[in-house]
Structures are given as structure tokens and as C-alpha cells.
Write a protein that holds these residues in place. Structure first.
Motif, PDB file in Angstrom:
ATOM      1  N   SER A 136       0.830  -1.211   0.000  1.00  0.00           N
ATOM      2  CA  SER A 136       0.000   0.000   0.000  1.00  0.00           C
ATOM      3  C   SER A 136       0.859   1.254   0.000  1.00  0.00           C
ATOM      4  N   LEU A 137       1.945   1.221   0.772  1.00  0.00           N
ATOM      5  CA  LEU A 137       2.862   2.359   0.812  1.00  0.00           C
ATOM      6  C   LEU A 137       3.445   2.618  -0.581  1.00  0.00           C
ATOM      7  N   ARG A 138       3.887   1.553  -1.234  1.00  0.00           N
ATOM      8  CA  ARG A 138       4.501   1.714  -2.561  1.00  0.00           C
ATOM      9  C   ARG A 138       3.481   2.144  -3.604  1.00  0.00           C
ATOM     10  N   SER A 139       2.260   1.612  -3.494  1.00  0.00           N
ATOM     11  CA  SER A 139       1.212   2.009  -4.426  1.00  0.00           C
ATOM     12  C   SER A 139       0.935   3.500  -4.323  1.00  0.00           C
ATOM     13  N   ALA A 140       0.847   3.985  -3.076  1.00  0.00           N
ATOM     14  CA  ALA A 140       0.584   5.406  -2.868  1.00  0.00           C
ATOM     15  C   ALA A 140       1.701   6.268  -3.445  1.00  0.00           C
ATOM     16  N   LYS A 141       2.939   5.861  -3.218  1.00  0.00           N
ATOM     17  CA  LYS A 141       4.077   6.629  -3.728  1.00  0.00           C
ATOM     18  C   LYS A 141       4.124   6.614  -5.258  1.00  0.00           C
ATOM     19  N   GLN A 142       3.877   5.459  -5.846  1.00  0.00           N
ATOM     20  CA  GLN A 142       3.911   5.338  -7.297  1.00  0.00           C
ATOM     21  C   GLN A 142       2.799   6.146  -7.956  1.00  0.00           C
ATOM     22  N   ALA A 143       1.694   6.312  -7.239  1.00  0.00           N
ATOM     23  CA  ALA A 143       0.580   7.092  -7.768  1.00  0.00           C
ATOM     24  C   ALA A 143       0.787   8.593  -7.592  1.00  0.00           C
ATOM     25  N   GLY A 144       1.898   8.964  -6.959  1.00  0.00           N
ATOM     26  CA  GLY A 144       2.179  10.381  -6.737  1.00  0.00           C
ATOM     27  C   GLY A 144       1.588  10.920  -5.456  1.00  0.00           C
ATOM     28  N   GLY A 145       1.080  10.023  -4.606  1.00  0.00           N
ATOM     29  CA  GLY A 145       0.532  10.458  -3.329  1.00  0.00           C
ATOM     30  C   GLY A 145       1.621  10.649  -2.300  1.00  0.00           C
ATOM     31  N   LYS A 146       1.267  11.189  -1.172  1.00  0.00           N
ATOM     32  CA  LYS A 146       2.206  11.392  -0.078  1.00  0.00           C
ATOM     33  C   LYS A 146       1.935  10.377   1.018  1.00  0.00           C
ATOM     34  N   VAL A 147       2.996   9.958   1.686  1.00  0.00           N
ATOM     35  CA  VAL A 147       2.891   8.969   2.756  1.00  0.00           C
ATOM     36  C   VAL A 147       3.531   9.542   4.013  1.00  0.00           C
ATOM     37  N   ALA A 148       2.822   9.438   5.126  1.00  0.00           N
ATOM     38  CA  ALA A 148       3.344   9.977   6.381  1.00  0.00           C
ATOM     39  C   ALA A 148       3.097   8.998   7.520  1.00  0.00           C
ATOM     40  N   LEU A 149       3.953   9.078   8.517  1.00  0.00           N
ATOM     41  CA  LEU A 149       3.733   8.379   9.783  1.00  0.00           C
ATOM     42  C   LEU A 149       3.331   9.450  10.781  1.00  0.00           C
ATOM     43  N   VAL A 150       2.116   9.328  11.293  1.00  0.00           N
ATOM     44  CA  VAL A 150       1.550  10.380  12.145  1.00  0.00           C
ATOM     45  C   VAL A 150       1.286   9.788  13.526  1.00  0.00           C
ATOM     46  N   THR A 151       2.300   9.841  14.373  1.00  0.00           N
ATOM     47  CA  THR A 151       2.216   9.232  15.687  1.00  0.00           C
ATOM     48  C   THR A 151       2.616  10.247  16.748  1.00  0.00           C
ATOM     49  N   THR A 152       2.364   9.912  17.998  1.00  0.00           N
ATOM     50  CA  THR A 152       2.839  10.764  19.089  1.00  0.00           C
ATOM     51  C   THR A 152       3.763   9.977  20.013  1.00  0.00           C
ATOM     52  N   THR A 153       4.353   8.899  19.472  1.00  0.00           N
ATOM     53  CA  THR A 153       5.393   8.188  20.203  1.00  0.00           C
ATOM     54  C   THR A 153       6.701   8.957  20.064  1.00  0.00           C
ATOM     55  N   SER A 154       7.748   8.470  20.692  1.00  0.00           N
ATOM     56  CA  SER A 154       9.025   9.181  20.661  1.00  0.00           C
ATOM     57  C   SER A 154       9.730   8.987  19.320  1.00  0.00           C
ATOM     58  N   PRO A 155      10.578   9.943  18.930  1.00  0.00           N
ATOM     59  CA  PRO A 155      11.357   9.764  17.698  1.00  0.00           C
ATOM     60  C   PRO A 155      12.285   8.558  17.786  1.00  0.00           C
ATOM     61  N   GLU A 156      12.754   8.227  18.986  1.00  0.00           N
ATOM     62  CA  GLU A 156      13.624   7.060  19.157  1.00  0.00           C
ATOM     63  C   GLU A 156      12.881   5.768  18.821  1.00  0.00           C
ATOM     64  N   ASN A 157      11.604   5.695  19.208  1.00  0.00           N
ATOM     65  CA  ASN A 157      10.803   4.521  18.868  1.00  0.00           C
ATOM     66  C   ASN A 157      10.617   4.406  17.358  1.00  0.00           C
TER      67      ASN A 157
END
Length: 219
Positions: free
Chosen positions: A96-117
Motif C-alpha cells: 500500500s505504501l509503494r502504491s501510494a508513492k507510485q501514484a504520486g501520493g504522499k505517505v506519512a507516519l503520524v504518531t505521538t510516540t518518541s522519535p527514538e521509537n
């Protein structure tokens, strides 16, 4: 343009049991006679925030506990587990991630965990790197935890995307509430310990399928 927004590290790889193990090991390290069994932990996951979960548990037992210190130990143990590698991306995630990128979409990780995690997760999953994401939102960027919509609001603004053109993937109730409050359509993708929760999402899926993504995210 469209955006695919993964809402937690456990939407990428199911780390829920590693989290529970890390909590229990942290309790032992701090001489606490606590142990969170699976059923109890599943109920706790109806809310968000590990340190808050520890503080609430201590309060219920009438104990004075440094929840921040215990949570810091838990995070260190969890990152060590992730750092061993060998994590497997959940079904359909990479496709799904690759499909979105290939279609020209944007992919983000939207979490409130720590950057280290986040870094430990990405290092532990084969075929995944931070460069696969156009944006990573974590606790260093947004201090307000879900179910507050702040993380999604920040992601949409930074990506220059409209909420109506985005789809979120979340594995817990608070995450679904956060995405929904931001106006983002949300797929609930339960992990091992949140399966069976009442999500109130647009759909509940047991795997991601590029064909189920909005047209703008299909290659």
C-alpha cells in the motif's frame, strides 16, 4: 494529490506484544510487583499514553510511583527489542505504501510516540526506511497525545493536503478518534491486542490492500 497516513508504529509492524513485555520488564526493574497480563493490557489499550497508563494503574493501587521514570525504562527496553531486527511489516503495508508513492501520493507516519521509537521501528523492519515517508510526526513535533487531533492537523498542514483527500490507518480507538476529529477518513487496522475493540471507523480491516485505497493512492 492524496495522502496515506499511518497512525502508529503498530500499523507498520505489530509491536503490541513487545510493548507489553517491555512494560512488565520495566516494572521488575523498578521493583514493582506488577504484571500486565494480556486481557488486562487489552482493556488498557482503549486509552492512549503509556506514562498515563502507568500513573493511572499506580493511583488505582494507592501507590506512589515515578511513572515517567518507569516509562523511560520501558521505552529503552522496547527500543532494544526493536533493534534486534527481524520485524515483519503487517500484511499489505509495504504494498500500500509503494502504491501510494507510485501514484504520486504522499505517505506519512503520524504518531505521538518518541522519535527514538520511530527510528528503532524503521531499523527493525526489512525493506523499510525513513525515506519512504514524506513526513514523520512524533512527540518531538506535537506534544499533545491522541485522541487530540493535533498530530493529524500538523501533518495535513505540513503536507499541504486537505483532510478530504487523505486516508488514515490506525490500530487503536484513540487513534481513530484523532483522525476522525481532524476530518480524515480512517481505516481501523487492529493489532494483536486491539482486535475486538469498537473502533467507530469507516472500515475495520485485517490487512491493507492497495485496491481498497482511494483512487488517488492506487498505482
Amino acid at each position: 494529490m492524496s495522502a496515506l497516513l499511518f497512525g502508529s508504529i503498530s500499523t507498520i509492524a505489530d509491536t503490541s506484544e513487545l510493548q507489553r513485555e517491555s512494560f512488565n520488564e520495566a516494572f521488575a526493574a523498578h521493583d514493582l510487583d506488577w504484571r500486565w497480563e494480556t486481557d488486562e493490557y487489552r482493556e488498557m489499550l482503549r486509552g492512549n499514553g503509556g506514562a498515563d497508563r502507568i500513573a493511572g494503574y499506580a493511583a488505582d493501587r494507592g501507590q506512589d510511583v515515578d511513572a515517567a521514570a518507569v516509562h523511560a525504562t520501558k521505552s529503552e527496553l522496547f527500543q532494544q527489542k526493536l533493534g534486534r531486527g527481524g520485524l515483519t511489516a503487517r500484511p499489505g503495508v509495504l504494498e500500500s505504501l509503494r502504491s501510494a508513492k507510485q501514484a504520486g501520493g504522499k505517505v506519512a507516519l503520524v504518531t505521538t510516540t518518541s522519535p527514538e521509537n520511530v527510528v528503532a521501528l524503521v531499523q527493525g523492519v526489512d525493506e523499510l526506511s525513513l525515506s519512504d515517508f514524506d513526513l514523520v510526526v512524533d512527540s518531538s513535533v506535537v506534544s499533545t497525545s491522541k485522541p487530540d487531533p493535533a498530530a493529524y492537523a500538523y501533518a495535513l498542514q505540513t503536507l499541504g493536503e486537505d483532510a478530504a483527500e487523505a486516508v488514515a490507518v490506525e490500530d487503536n480507538v484513540g487513534g481513530v478518534e484523532s483522525a476522525t476529529a481532524a476530518g480524515v477518513t480512517c481505516l481501523a487496522f487492529p493489532n494483536t491486542n486491539t482486535a475486538g475493540h469498537d473502533f467507530g471507523a469507516a472500515r475495520v480491516v485485517d490487512r491493507l490492500d492497495p485496491a481498497d485505497l482511494p483512487t488517488g493512492l492506487q498505482a
